[in-house]
Design a protein around this motif. Sequence first.
Motif, PDB file in Angstrom:
ATOM      1  N   MET A   1       0.845  -1.187   0.000  1.00  0.00           N
ATOM      2  CA  MET A   1       0.000   0.000   0.000  1.00  0.00           C
ATOM      3  C   MET A   1       0.880   1.236   0.000  1.00  0.00           C
ATOM      4  SD  MET A   1      -1.232   0.805   3.899  1.00  0.00           S
ATOM      5  CE  MET A   1      -0.014   1.376   5.095  1.00  0.00           C
ATOM      6  N   GLN A   2       0.282   2.389  -0.299  1.00  0.00           N
ATOM      7  CA  GLN A   2       1.001   3.650  -0.242  1.00  0.00           C
ATOM      8  C   GLN A   2       0.697   4.361   1.078  1.00  0.00           C
ATOM      9  OE1 GLN A   2       0.107   5.844  -3.956  1.00  0.00           O
ATOM     10  NE2 GLN A   2       2.276   5.511  -4.411  1.00  0.00           N
ATOM     11  N   ALA A   3       1.725   4.964   1.650  1.00  0.00           N
ATOM     12  CA  ALA A   3       1.572   5.693   2.909  1.00  0.00           C
ATOM     13  C   ALA A   3       2.634   6.788   2.978  1.00  0.00           C
ATOM     14  CB  ALA A   3       1.716   4.760   4.101  1.00  0.00           C
ATOM     15  N   TRP A   4       2.252   7.921   3.542  1.00  0.00           N
ATOM     16  CA  TRP A   4       3.229   8.979   3.808  1.00  0.00           C
ATOM     17  C   TRP A   4       3.964   8.674   5.097  1.00  0.00           C
ATOM     18  CZ3 TRP A   4       4.702  12.824   0.610  1.00  0.00           C
ATOM     19  CH2 TRP A   4       3.908  13.067  -0.507  1.00  0.00           C
ATOM     20  N   GLN A   5       5.276   8.853   5.078  1.00  0.00           N
ATOM     21  CA  GLN A   5       6.069   8.572   6.271  1.00  0.00           C
ATOM     22  C   GLN A   5       6.995   9.737   6.582  1.00  0.00           C
ATOM     23  OE1 GLN A   5       8.033   4.706   5.731  1.00  0.00           O
ATOM     24  NE2 GLN A   5       6.373   3.801   6.931  1.00  0.00           N
ATOM     25  N   GLY A  86      -3.459   8.139   9.343  1.00  0.00           N
ATOM     26  CA  GLY A  86      -4.466   8.013   8.302  1.00  0.00           C
ATOM     27  C   GLY A  86      -4.061   8.473   6.918  1.00  0.00           C
ATOM     28  N   LEU A  87      -2.883   9.082   6.744  1.00  0.00           N
ATOM     29  CA  LEU A  87      -2.459   9.511   5.411  1.00  0.00           C
ATOM     30  C   LEU A  87      -1.839   8.326   4.684  1.00  0.00           C
ATOM     31  CD1 LEU A  87      -1.082  13.099   6.083  1.00  0.00           C
ATOM     32  CD2 LEU A  87      -3.373  12.380   5.371  1.00  0.00           C
ATOM     33  N   ALA A  88      -2.678   7.349   4.442  1.00  0.00           N
ATOM     34  CA  ALA A  88      -2.273   6.077   3.844  1.00  0.00           C
ATOM     35  C   ALA A  88      -3.515   5.407   3.286  1.00  0.00           C
ATOM     36  CB  ALA A  88      -1.619   5.180   4.896  1.00  0.00           C
ATOM     37  N   PRO A 293      -5.856  14.253  -3.769  1.00  0.00           N
ATOM     38  CA  PRO A 293      -5.468  12.842  -3.777  1.00  0.00           C
ATOM     39  C   PRO A 293      -4.333  12.586  -2.796  1.00  0.00           C
ATOM     40  CG  PRO A 293      -4.601  13.959  -5.713  1.00  0.00           C
ATOM     41  CD  PRO A 293      -5.508  14.940  -5.028  1.00  0.00           C
ATOM     42  N   LEU A 294      -4.124  11.316  -2.482  1.00  0.00           N
ATOM     43  CA  LEU A 294      -3.094  10.945  -1.515  1.00  0.00           C
ATOM     44  C   LEU A 294      -1.727  11.479  -1.919  1.00  0.00           C
ATOM     45  CD1 LEU A 294      -2.465   9.352   1.093  1.00  0.00           C
ATOM     46  CD2 LEU A 294      -2.113   7.317  -0.345  1.00  0.00           C
ATOM     47  N   ALA A 295      -1.447  11.505  -3.210  1.00  0.00           N
ATOM     48  CA  ALA A 295      -0.136  11.942  -3.686  1.00  0.00           C
ATOM     49  C   ALA A 295       0.167  13.395  -3.337  1.00  0.00           C
ATOM     50  CB  ALA A 295      -0.039  11.738  -5.200  1.00  0.00           C
ATOM     51  N   GLU A 296      -0.867  14.203  -3.038  1.00  0.00           N
ATOM     52  CA  GLU A 296      -0.664  15.628  -2.757  1.00  0.00           C
ATOM     53  C   GLU A 296      -0.770  15.964  -1.270  1.00  0.00           C
ATOM     54  OE1 GLU A 296      -3.253  17.953  -5.227  1.00  0.00           O
ATOM     55  OE2 GLU A 296      -2.778  16.808  -7.031  1.00  0.00           O
TER      56      GLU A 296
END
Length: 323
Positions: A1-5, A86-88, A293-296
């Motif tokens: 999955m994608q997640a900001w870290q 939650g940013l995932a 979107p999640l990417a931003e």
Amino acid sequence: MQAWQVHENGEPGEVMRLADVAPPTPGEGQVLLRVRAANINFPDVLMCRGQYQVRPPLPFTPGVEVCAETEDGRRVLANPALPHGGLAEFTVADAAALLPAPDTLDDAEAAALHIGYQTGWFGLHRRAALRAGETLLVHAAAGGVGSAAVQLGKAAGATVIGVVGGPEKAAVARELGCDVVIDRRAEDVIAAVKEATGGRGADVIYDPVGGTAFQQSTKVVAFEGRIVVVGFASGDIPAAALNHALVKNYGILGLHWGLYNTKNPRLVRECHEQLTELAARGAIKPHVSERVPLAEAAGAVQRVADGVTTGRIAVIPEKGATA
């Protein structure tokens, strides 16, 4: 999955990195959730900077409130269990603390009904005992926390004065229902509040800013007024002059909503029921200013840090993500 870290502390736009990681594994009493919408809060900024009272271990994923879907298909509101914020695409949360998402709100609006509105309800009703007919002054009235307090104050029958910074935020505050809007960049806040109240001052003052805003509050609080301290977005934690509070006969009340989750979780559920009912009849509706979107997400968190946003920014992961 994608997640900001976040692997090191600093400004969100500099330290947040989008990564492909394994979905979190729920611990005892936790559930895995697919994130439908995550709202950005100022604590996300402070956690990135390493300045929040809760300091999750590095690396961590920001995001403290979500509207999400359980594995059995329920749509819920949750506070993710850090460090899996939650940013995932997926997060985990305590099963016992899940709240049903209101049917009358979409995912972004539902996520925004949680922390800001719970904080407003507890601050105005549980702590300050706001009554119909009283005057409520809200600092940062166009922000995520302030906008919730404005709507809750109007729903309670109060006259609401909103203090904002700039004409764009003043327009938002008027749309939210403020009876009087004061632009602190163009007006003398103290003089404007006294004029608006006939010199009496505000019965309840809701302050998520601190610093100069708190000092102004002490000069415009009414006899037997209550100043509710809910945060320090200015970065300046003021020192209260207790002799002044004594002479003017006002109260200074602290509000840390998160404590109710451990000290009296029943009240959190009761509050959610009341908020859901208010939303159902249209008395409150979270102001979601952006949906990205999640990417931003990193840029969105940085805009919150820079103080240029109104209401809430919602981060929407792509649908169809699989754990």
